[in-house]
Enzyme design. Structure first.
Site, PDB file in Angstrom:
ATOM      1  N   GLU A   1       2.311   0.624   1.560  1.00  0.00           N
ATOM      2  CA  GLU A   1       3.748   0.891   1.440  1.00  0.00           C
ATOM      3  C   GLU A   1       4.033   1.752   0.217  1.00  0.00           C
ATOM      4  O   GLU A   1       4.847   2.672   0.253  1.00  0.00           O
ATOM      5  CB  GLU A   1       4.535  -0.434   1.333  1.00  0.00           C
ATOM      6  CG  GLU A   1       6.047  -0.281   1.426  1.00  0.00           C
ATOM      7  CD  GLU A   1       6.753  -0.039   0.097  1.00  0.00           C
ATOM      8  OE1 GLU A   1       7.955   0.231   0.103  1.00  0.00           O
ATOM      9  OE2 GLU A   1       6.095  -0.087  -0.963  1.00  0.00           O
ATOM     10  N   GLU A   2       3.347   1.441  -0.878  1.00  0.00           N
ATOM     11  CA  GLU A   2       3.653   2.084  -2.168  1.00  0.00           C
ATOM     12  C   GLU A   2       3.305   3.571  -2.182  1.00  0.00           C
ATOM     13  O   GLU A   2       3.705   4.288  -3.083  1.00  0.00           O
ATOM     14  CB  GLU A   2       2.923   1.364  -3.310  1.00  0.00           C
ATOM     15  CG  GLU A   2       3.375  -0.078  -3.538  1.00  0.00           C
ATOM     16  CD  GLU A   2       4.765  -0.205  -4.169  1.00  0.00           C
ATOM     17  OE1 GLU A   2       5.415   0.826  -4.413  1.00  0.00           O
ATOM     18  OE2 GLU A   2       5.199  -1.352  -4.395  1.00  0.00           O
TER      19      GLU A   2
END
Ligand SMILES: [Zn+2]
Length: 352
Positions: free
Chosen positions: A207-208
């Site tokens: 996600e990051e």
């Protein structure tokens, strides 16, 4: 209704390493616990861990919590054994000063983030804000030793234990391990229940670095409805103006209105508010001006789109190793998510 947190479990989840693309340790930890809560549990090619639980209807609900944490990847070992690195995720360089890290090479090696001592800096250098390139990792070992264990491509995580601090939990990677913990707790609470829709609880990867795991999960599962779970900024500290605070610690589960990746579906926002009120769960609403969440991918990567919204956990000192979340906000989010999953058939799905 959940009234008490499991500190020991949250601590384990917070302290387990897992930067984007290297989530195997945290995935194994979560899998060992959640496999018993699903009718089917599997890991896809990208590394997302998916727990499926049959619902009362065939409509599909996807709930996502990203497992990855921000960190680094080694890109160079120099002739003296110092390490250079590339960030994985958005870092504010000033947060790296004086940090202890763990390099996950052939074995785990502890190192420190080094930079130029202030005594040696020229006056103009002192005024400049630091940049990522100003840092190197020092393991305290000779170059030959370092090269035995560490090479380009090894991931690096921040080293910090989680503690209770006042009304809060404080530690590294509350973003987003607090949501991993919340989703685990809710799956456990659902053990003896049947969700309104078929439930796909997804512990996503990467996600990051751009909501990548959620994209793949959304494409494969094609949910009708999707919920993202993530932290949000609580700038309710000295020097903030009321309109800059985004959220406040202790004011309850945050129902997302929008962030840089998504405008939450108004039907979801209404549904969350109604569900919270019906069960006397404290909530606040949240607008995050910059930064995205898995919700963006979940809403748009499904053919025709999904009805998507998000619950956020207010977090102070976000993207630092001393992130704080409020114990009661965590419980409020657990309870709101639990009832939302059970009562998803009350969501208004048309525009009439
Ligand atoms: Zn996050």
């Amino acid at each position: 209704m959940q009234r008490k947190n499991d500190f020991k479990r949250l601590k384990e989840i917070s302290e387990t390493p897992g930067v984007s693309g290297f989530e195997h340790k945290i995935r194994d930890l979560v899998h060992a616990n959640v496999h018993k809560f699903g009718d089917k549990v599997w890991t896809d090619n990208l590394g997302n861990l998916i727990v499926f639980k049959k619902g009362k209807t065939d409509k599909k609900l996807l709930v996502a919590a990203h497992m990855d944490e921000i960190g680094f990847i080694i890109n160079h070992v120099d002739e003296n054994g110092f390490l250079r690195f590339h960030p994985l995720g958005g870092f504010d360089p000033k947060t790296l000063t004086a940090q202890r890290v763990v390099v996950h090479g052939k074995k785990d090696i502890v190192g420190v983030m080094g930079s130029k001592p202030i005594h040696i800096m020229k006056p103009e250098e002192r005024k400049k804000s630091v940049e990522l390139d100003d840092f190197f990792i020092d393991t305290g070992m000779k170059a030959e030793e370092v090269k035995k264990y560490i090479e380009q491509g090894n991931p690096v995580t921040r080293d910090r234990s989680m503690i209770e601090m006042g009304d809060c939990y404080n530690g590294k990677s509350m973003d987003n391990r607090i949501s991993v913990y919340i989703l685990e707790q809710v799956l456990q609470m659902l053990s003896d229940e049947t969700p309104a829709f078929d439930l796909y609880a997804v512990f996503t990867v990467q996600e990051e670095v751009g909501l990548r795991g959620a994209q793949v999960a959304a494409q494969a599962i094609e949910p009708d409805v999707a919920i993202g779970l993530d932290t949000t900024i609580a700038f309710d500290t000295p020097g903030s103006q009321p309109q800059e605070q985004v959220s406040k610690l202790g004011d309850g589960a945050a129902i997302k209105i929008m962030d840089a990746s998504v405008i939450s579906d108004v039907r979801m926002v209404e549904f969350f508010k109604r569900t919270a009120k019906n069960h006397q769960i404290k909530f606040q609403t949240e607008m995050l001006p910059a930064g995205g969440t898995d919700t963006g991918s979940l809403q748009r990567m499904v053919k025709g789109g999904s009805i998507a919204g998000a619950l956020s956990i207010p977090t102070r000192h976000i993207h630092q190793v001393i992130e704080s979340v409020h114990k009661q906000d965590v419980l409020d989010t657990i309870n709101l998510l639990f009832y939302s999953i059970l009562e998803m058939d009350k969501l208004k799905m048309d525009y009439s």
